[in-house]
Design a protein around this motif. Structure first.
Motif, PDB file in Angstrom:
ATOM      1  N   THR A  34       0.819  -1.217   0.000  1.00 38.44           N
ATOM      2  CA  THR A  34       0.000   0.000   0.000  1.00 38.44           C
ATOM      3  C   THR A  34       0.854   1.269   0.000  1.00 38.44           C
ATOM      4  O   THR A  34       0.398   2.315  -0.453  1.00 38.44           O
ATOM      5  CB  THR A  34      -0.960   0.023   1.209  1.00 38.44           C
ATOM      6  N   TYR A  38       0.208   4.050  -2.666  1.00 36.96           N
ATOM      7  CA  TYR A  38       0.052   5.461  -2.289  1.00 36.96           C
ATOM      8  C   TYR A  38       0.918   6.346  -3.183  1.00 36.96           C
ATOM      9  O   TYR A  38       0.437   7.352  -3.735  1.00 36.96           O
ATOM     10  CB  TYR A  38       0.427   5.653  -0.823  1.00 36.96           C
ATOM     11  N   MET A  41      -0.583   6.538  -6.633  1.00 33.39           N
ATOM     12  CA  MET A  41      -1.773   7.391  -6.699  1.00 33.39           C
ATOM     13  C   MET A  41      -1.402   8.869  -6.628  1.00 33.39           C
ATOM     14  O   MET A  41      -1.970   9.699  -7.344  1.00 33.39           O
ATOM     15  CB  MET A  41      -2.753   7.015  -5.580  1.00 33.39           C
ATOM     16  N   TYR A  53      -7.387   7.195   1.893  1.00 36.63           N
ATOM     17  CA  TYR A  53      -8.700   6.566   2.045  1.00 36.63           C
ATOM     18  C   TYR A  53      -8.818   5.327   1.165  1.00 36.63           C
ATOM     19  O   TYR A  53      -9.334   4.294   1.596  1.00 36.63           O
ATOM     20  CB  TYR A  53      -9.784   7.586   1.698  1.00 36.63           C
ATOM     21  N   PHE A  54      -8.331   5.419  -0.071  1.00 38.04           N
ATOM     22  CA  PHE A  54      -8.331   4.249  -0.947  1.00 38.04           C
ATOM     23  C   PHE A  54      -7.500   3.119  -0.326  1.00 38.04           C
ATOM     24  O   PHE A  54      -7.908   1.953  -0.341  1.00 38.04           O
ATOM     25  CB  PHE A  54      -7.771   4.601  -2.327  1.00 38.04           C
ATOM     26  N   ASN A  55      -6.346   3.466   0.204  1.00 39.72           N
ATOM     27  CA  ASN A  55      -5.476   2.457   0.810  1.00 39.72           C
ATOM     28  C   ASN A  55      -6.147   1.759   1.981  1.00 39.72           C
ATOM     29  O   ASN A  55      -6.036   0.540   2.147  1.00 39.72           O
ATOM     30  CB  ASN A  55      -4.166   3.100   1.275  1.00 39.72           C
ATOM     31  N   LYS A  57      -9.266   1.210   2.461  1.00 38.06           N
ATOM     32  CA  LYS A  57     -10.298   0.296   1.983  1.00 38.06           C
ATOM     33  C   LYS A  57      -9.685  -0.921   1.289  1.00 38.06           C
ATOM     34  O   LYS A  57     -10.228  -2.030   1.376  1.00 38.06           O
ATOM     35  CB  LYS A  57     -11.259   1.029   1.042  1.00 38.06           C
ATOM     36  N   ILE A  58      -8.571  -0.713   0.615  1.00 38.93           N
ATOM     37  CA  ILE A  58      -7.860  -1.845   0.010  1.00 38.93           C
ATOM     38  C   ILE A  58      -7.378  -2.796   1.099  1.00 38.93           C
ATOM     39  O   ILE A  58      -7.499  -4.020   0.983  1.00 38.93           O
ATOM     40  CB  ILE A  58      -6.674  -1.342  -0.842  1.00 38.93           C
ATOM     41  N   LEU A 153     -15.055   3.136  -1.162  1.00 40.30           N
ATOM     42  CA  LEU A 153     -14.604   3.219  -2.549  1.00 40.30           C
ATOM     43  C   LEU A 153     -15.621   3.953  -3.417  1.00 40.30           C
ATOM     44  O   LEU A 153     -15.257   4.815  -4.228  1.00 40.30           O
ATOM     45  CB  LEU A 153     -14.348   1.812  -3.096  1.00 40.30           C
ATOM     46  N   ASN A 156     -15.654   7.649  -2.493  1.00 48.32           N
ATOM     47  CA  ASN A 156     -14.429   8.317  -2.927  1.00 48.32           C
ATOM     48  C   ASN A 156     -14.429   8.545  -4.432  1.00 48.32           C
ATOM     49  O   ASN A 156     -13.970   9.577  -4.923  1.00 48.32           O
ATOM     50  CB  ASN A 156     -13.213   7.483  -2.527  1.00 48.32           C
ATOM     51  N   ILE A 157     -14.955   7.572  -5.168  1.00 51.98           N
ATOM     52  CA  ILE A 157     -15.031   7.712  -6.624  1.00 51.98           C
ATOM     53  C   ILE A 157     -16.041   8.791  -7.013  1.00 51.98           C
ATOM     54  O   ILE A 157     -15.792   9.606  -7.906  1.00 51.98           O
ATOM     55  CB  ILE A 157     -15.407   6.361  -7.270  1.00 51.98           C
TER      56      ILE A 157
END
Length: 228
Positions: A34, A38, A41, A53-55, A57-58, A153, A156-157
């Motif tokens: 991650t 990061y 991204m 935030y994406f990390n 959730k991943i 996700l 965030n999208i």
């Protein structure tokens, strides 16, 4: 009634040996994979808070979700999964304690990732001990792993920042209610539907990870006790 698994010392050691590679996998995912995600991204122009935030959730899906699905297949008791979840919680809390957070997935304003580990391990332990069924026991963990990740996700999208908009809850219900049905029939689907609503509740330092697991655990437990 409570169902305490009868395990020998040899079986317990065997479960510990099976847990160690999973623990290493999670550490590798969190500390290395991650971190590179990061950086990737950020290089693509995403804002710091969005990448973090994406990390998170991943990590929810790739650690909490995948490992939860492996628990009934690999372990014969719930003590070891809970112990390693608590161990991970401590490891993740220490950077907060020292004020040197791992910035690619942690934030200074909350310790929700610590809550996640505690809620994950505790809910599996409680429902396994209560029902004796490890597949039912992982339902709350799946809710906070896959379900909560879907909400984040999607939001965030759609919005590009952390929010509790209902679009995330609808997405969670669409994904998790069928999963709940597969694992525990109508009561499992109902529990996931309630969890999708409860996800909106957050009162720092208690977050949706805690409220979701409490809701799903309570619904499954009450239904089990009423059908004894």
């Amino acid at each position: 009634m409570l169902v305490l698994p009868t395990v020998t010392a040899e079986e317990l050691i065997y479960d510990i040996l099976k847990a160690i590679p999973l623990f290493i996998y999670i550490v590798f995912l969190v500390r290395f994979v991650t971190k590179h995600l990061y950086n990737f991204m950020i290089s693509k122009g995403l804002k710091h808070n969005v990448a973090v935030y994406f990390n998170r959730k991943i990590i929810h899906m790739m650690s909490g979700g995948i490992v939860a699905l492996l628990v009934p297949l690999l372990f014969i008791e719930p003590f070891v999964p809970m112990f390693f979840a608590y161990l991970l919680a401590i490891a993740i809390y220490l950077p907060h304690r020292s004020r040197r957070i791992t910035s690619w997935f942690q934030t200074e304003d909350n310790i929700y990732e610590v809550n996640f580990c505690v809620a994950w391990g505790t809910s599996i332990f409680v429902l396994w001990i209560l029902t004796g069924d490890p597949w039912i026991a992982i339902l709350p963990a799946l809710a906070i792993s896959f379900g909560d990740a879907v909400t984040g996700l999607v939001r965030n999208i759609v919005f590009g920042y952390r929010t509790k908009h209902w679009v995330g809850n609808i997405a969670m219900a669409i994904v998790m209610m069928p999963i709940g049905y597969v694992f525990s029939g109508l009561i499992g689907s109902l529990a996931m539907g309630i969890a999708s609503i409860v996800e909106r509740i957050e009162i720092n330092p208690v977050d949706d990870n805690i409220f979701i697991t409490l809701a799903v655990t309570a619904i499954i437990a009450i239904n089990y006790l009423l059908t004894l």
